[in-house]
Scaffold this active site. Structure first.
Site, mmCIF file in Angstrom:
data_model
loop_
_atom_site.group_PDB
_atom_site.id
_atom_site.type_symbol
_atom_site.label_atom_id
_atom_site.label_comp_id
_atom_site.label_asym_id
_atom_site.label_seq_id
_atom_site.Cartn_x
_atom_site.Cartn_y
_atom_site.Cartn_z
ATOM 1 N N GLU A 245 0.817 -1.221 0.000
ATOM 2 C CA GLU A 245 0.000 0.000 0.000
ATOM 3 C C GLU A 245 0.851 1.273 0.000
ATOM 4 O O GLU A 245 0.882 2.018 0.983
ATOM 5 C CB GLU A 245 -0.968 0.010 1.182
ATOM 6 C CG GLU A 245 -2.004 -1.102 1.112
ATOM 7 C CD GLU A 245 -3.095 -0.976 2.167
ATOM 8 O OE1 GLU A 245 -2.834 -0.377 3.214
ATOM 9 O OE2 GLU A 245 -4.195 -1.483 1.945
ATOM 10 N N GLU B 30 -6.731 -7.541 -0.777
ATOM 11 C CA GLU B 30 -7.287 -7.663 0.569
ATOM 12 C C GLU B 30 -8.787 -7.398 0.474
ATOM 13 O O GLU B 30 -9.201 -6.260 0.251
ATOM 14 C CB GLU B 30 -6.626 -6.663 1.522
ATOM 15 C CG GLU B 30 -5.125 -6.878 1.649
ATOM 16 C CD GLU B 30 -4.444 -5.873 2.580
ATOM 17 O OE1 GLU B 30 -5.143 -5.184 3.348
ATOM 18 O OE2 GLU B 30 -3.208 -5.772 2.507
HETATM 19 C C1 GAL Z 1 -4.601 -2.649 4.930
HETATM 20 C C2 GAL Z 1 -3.195 -3.197 5.040
HETATM 21 C C3 GAL Z 1 -3.129 -4.478 5.860
HETATM 22 C C4 GAL Z 1 -3.910 -4.310 7.114
HETATM 23 C C5 GAL Z 1 -5.335 -3.944 6.779
HETATM 24 C C6 GAL Z 1 -6.201 -3.773 8.006
HETATM 25 O O1 GAL Z 1 -4.557 -1.276 4.705
HETATM 26 O O2 GAL Z 1 -2.633 -3.456 3.781
HETATM 27 O O3 GAL Z 1 -1.779 -4.743 6.163
HETATM 28 O O4 GAL Z 1 -3.299 -3.334 7.876
HETATM 29 O O5 GAL Z 1 -5.348 -2.725 6.083
HETATM 30 O O6 GAL Z 1 -5.859 -2.671 8.769
#
Ligand code: GAL
Length: 680
Positions: free
Chosen positions: A150, A314
């Site tokens: 990210e 994700e």
């Molecule tokens: C995303 C990140 C993950 C985890 C998730 C939940 O932004 O890539 O590593 O932190 O959010 O907070």
């Protein structure tokens, strides 16, 4: 160039072997496989597992884990670990840290606390990426690589000394001389002229945090440039060492990055981290009429503009929350499926859940994964299994393109200018929201299209209608492209303040809409924010009310241009509010206003592109429609975001991909229910 890397709809999950006892690994992988998960994303924060002390490299940990993956038939996306520099690194080389505007360094203990420009961080990042790539670049279990994690999440502004040094170089490259810089930044105003490059900095604290707007605009371009060059550095190293069958991606999507250019120049595919729970108001003021989690479709539309065949790296699978901030409910039964389908409806061919099991320690103990801390099978795992079965039925959709006929034009210069310029922001935010809402509520799917200097007419031609709400900043090249688009038969809809600024953000001495005045057939005679002391000013269009909120350009029409609507109150009552001009085979509609749900709906209806699939299906407002197209076949995704059932009416026979049967007439989508239908 972004390629199609997913040949099947594929399911994955994010996994952190370093968070768990090794004795759990095999069972975890087997349970994942049992749920239909065939890919895991790992290692993106695990620098210490490779280099626990400066210059000491060890590979045992991931060698052991990857051997198990190979044995269990699990495919792996491997992350480069540069989002979390080790403590030994930032302690010894504090110049690698990011800083606040006042210079205070952002210390170890969180993540993404580094800057892109420190030569030391570049050197150590390049070295760790190279070591990993050399060691694992041919590993049979690895299918792809994720750069960092990210880019520009947590913060998208950088104020370290290294950033100032790099900013000076960036500006020297761009302007050559201080005279030109002074001119571009309008430093004659308030005596801001620079007489030595050493006087030039990234924006620093000033009175009321007022900054030079032209400097701020260049600063955003500079951050995008820094991010791109850091990503490129990693991608080039990987390409030297990894097997040709492996792809390179990164996960987004965050501010001050030209994601389109980064994807085109560095990646094979782009991935997005989708957490639709953020769409709900967390202050208890829930309103079912708001779009709530459906708002995420706007982000997914932007992602699709970056890369038509994208993945979700994700996908939300549990409630969100950090110990320090954020709280959110767990997905209701059915919502996990709905949100996965939302991603697929917008073009995702890969859905990778975050994360397998909720972490039992650290900041994210409330950011829930599929499993809870107790590791028992639960309803979310059952639902993931059902999504996996669903994805099998949807395989024909893999690789299908968006069938939208309308596109919202955007460009990074105007996006970043709207961050700097509060007037610009007051126009742009509601207008872009209005286009999205109108598209959602009238079931008129739309795409986003980002203009770049090298955009070709053939890329725009497929859209009969383009809406470019507030192109305050215009270049001659972009104006030429718009002209060519209209001449070949397109309809271009423009809003107020178009053509007000040049690429530096200065206002040229010419009537608006400046560079496009010849195709709009208008000039802006006068303009104003609407007075808070007056009732909202609307316009009349063929005797019907047309909303013209927030800000008004009072237009004059020229030549054969036709006035379609006139303001109906205030001191400019009777003056033109909407003008249509035929140009070649196409036309321009110039609206002297901000866009609203009502006026976008009216304009799309006038252009004949509103609710284009009404002959096939009728949908209630609470159901989202997206349409994907492949080999001449249309796939209609129907998504019910409501906790109540919704009725859909098919005006012709369609086949449901999820159930296999055909339907004509009405069909009920259960609460949070989804379906995909096609016409045989
Ligand atoms: C995303 C990140 C993950 C985890 C998730 C939940 O932004 O890539 O590593 O932190 O959010 O907070």
């Amino acid at each position: 160039m972004a390629a199609k890397v997913w040949n099947r709809l594929t399911m994955g999950v994010c996994y952190y072997p370093e968070h768990w006892d090794k004795s759990l690994w095999q069972d975890d992988l087997r349970r994942m496989k049992d749920a239909g998960i065939t890919v895991i994303r790992i290692a993106e924060f695990a620098w210490n597992k490779f280099e626990p002390r400066e210059g000491e490299f060890t590979y045992d940990f991931f060698d052991e884990f990857l051997a198990l993956c190979e044995k269990e038939g699990m495919q792996v996306i491997f992350g480069t670990p540069t989002a979390t520099p080790p403590a030994w690194l930032t302690e010894k080389y504090p110049e690698c840290l990011n800083a606040r505007p006042d210079g205070t360094l952002l210390r170890h203990g969180s993540r993404r606390h580094y800057n892109y420009n420190s030569p030391k961080y570049r050197e150590l990042s390049a070295r760790i990426v190279e070591k990993i790539a050399v060691h694992l670049g041919q590993h049979p279990a690895i299918v792809g690589w994720q750069l960092d994690n990210e880019f520009n999440c947590e913060t998208n502004v950088f104020y370290s000394n290294a950033d100032t040094e790099a900013f000076r170089l960036f500006l020297q490259e761009k302007y050559g001389t201080l005279e030109k810089l002074n001119q571009a930044w309008g430093t004659a105003f308030w005596n801001q002229d620079y007489t030595d490059w050493q006087q030039v900095y990234v924006p620093r604290p000033t009175i009321h945090d007022n900054h030079n707007p032209h400097q701020e605009l260049d600063y955003r371009r500079f951050i995008a440039h820094s991010t791109l060059s850091f990503a490129r550095m990693q991608a080039e190293i990987l390409r030297k060492h990894i097997d040709k069958r492996m792809f390179i991606t990164t996960n987004g999507m965050f501010g001050h990055i030209d994601n389109h250019r980064m994807t085109r120049e560095c990646l094979d595919t782009y991935t997005y981290d989708s957490y639709p729970n953020f769409g709900f108001p967390l202050d208890g003021r829930f309103d079912p009429k708001e779009l709530n989690d459906r708002k995420w479709s706007r982000n997914l539309t932007e992602v699709r503009s970056i890369c038509p065949h994208f993945g979700i790296m994700e996908q939300q699978s549990g409630s969100n929350g950090w110990v320090t901030r954020m709280e959110g409910p767990a997905p209701r039964p059915g919502q996990l499926t709905l949100w996965s389908m939302q991603s697929m409806a917008h073009g995702a061919d890969f859905i990778c859940y975050f994360r397998w099991r909720t972490c039992a320690f650290g900041t994210e103990i409330y950011w829930h994964g599929i499993l809870n801390y107790d590791n028992r099978d639960n309803r979310r795992l059952q639902e993931v299994k059902r999504v996996s079965a669903l994805m099998e039925k949807l395989q024909p959709v893999c690789g299908a393109a968006s069938a939208a006929k309308v596109a919202l034009l955007r460009d990074y210069d105007n996006l970043w200018d709207a961050e700097v310029d509060a007037w610009h922001r007051r126009l742009q935010d509601p207008s872009e929201k209005a286009v999205f809402e109108a598209s959602q509520r009238t079931h008129t799917p739309y795409d986003m299209f980002f203009l770049h200097d090298d955009t070709q007419l053939c890329e725009l031609k497929r859209y009969p209608v383009l809406i470019y709400p507030h192109a305050l900043i215009l270049s001659a090249k972009r104006a030429d492209l718009l002209r060519a688009y209209v001449q070949q038969g397109g309809t271009l809809i423009l809003g107020c303040r178009t053509g007000m600024k040049d690429m530096n953000g200065h206002c040229p001495m010419q009537p608006m809409p400046g560079l496009v005045a010849d195709i709009t057939g208008t000039t802006v005679e006068d303009f104003t924010f609407q007075s808070p002391a007056e009732a909202p000013v609307n316009a009349l269009w063929d005797g019907e009310m047309l909303e013209t909120p927030v800000f008004n350009d009072i237009l004059r029409s020229h030549g054969d241009a036709k006035v379609l609507a006139r303001f109906d109150s205030s001191y400019y009552r009777g003056e033109p509010a909407l003008v249509e001009n035929q140009v070649g085979k196409g036309r321009v509609l110039h609206l002297g206003s901000v866009f609203s749900l009502q006026n976008v709906t009216q304009l799309l209806r006038y252009c004949g592109v509103l609710t284009p699939w009404a002959d096939t299906l009728e949908l209630p407002e609470g159901v989202e429609l997206t349409v994907r197209e492949k080999d001449g076949r249309l796939y209609f995704f129907l998504l019910n975001y409501q906790s109540e059932p919704q009725t859909v009416v098919f005006n012709r026979e369609v086949r449901s991909l999820t159930r296999g049967d055909t339907v004509c007439g009405s069909m009920t989508l259960p609460p949070f229910g989804t379906d995909v239908v096609t016409i045989d």
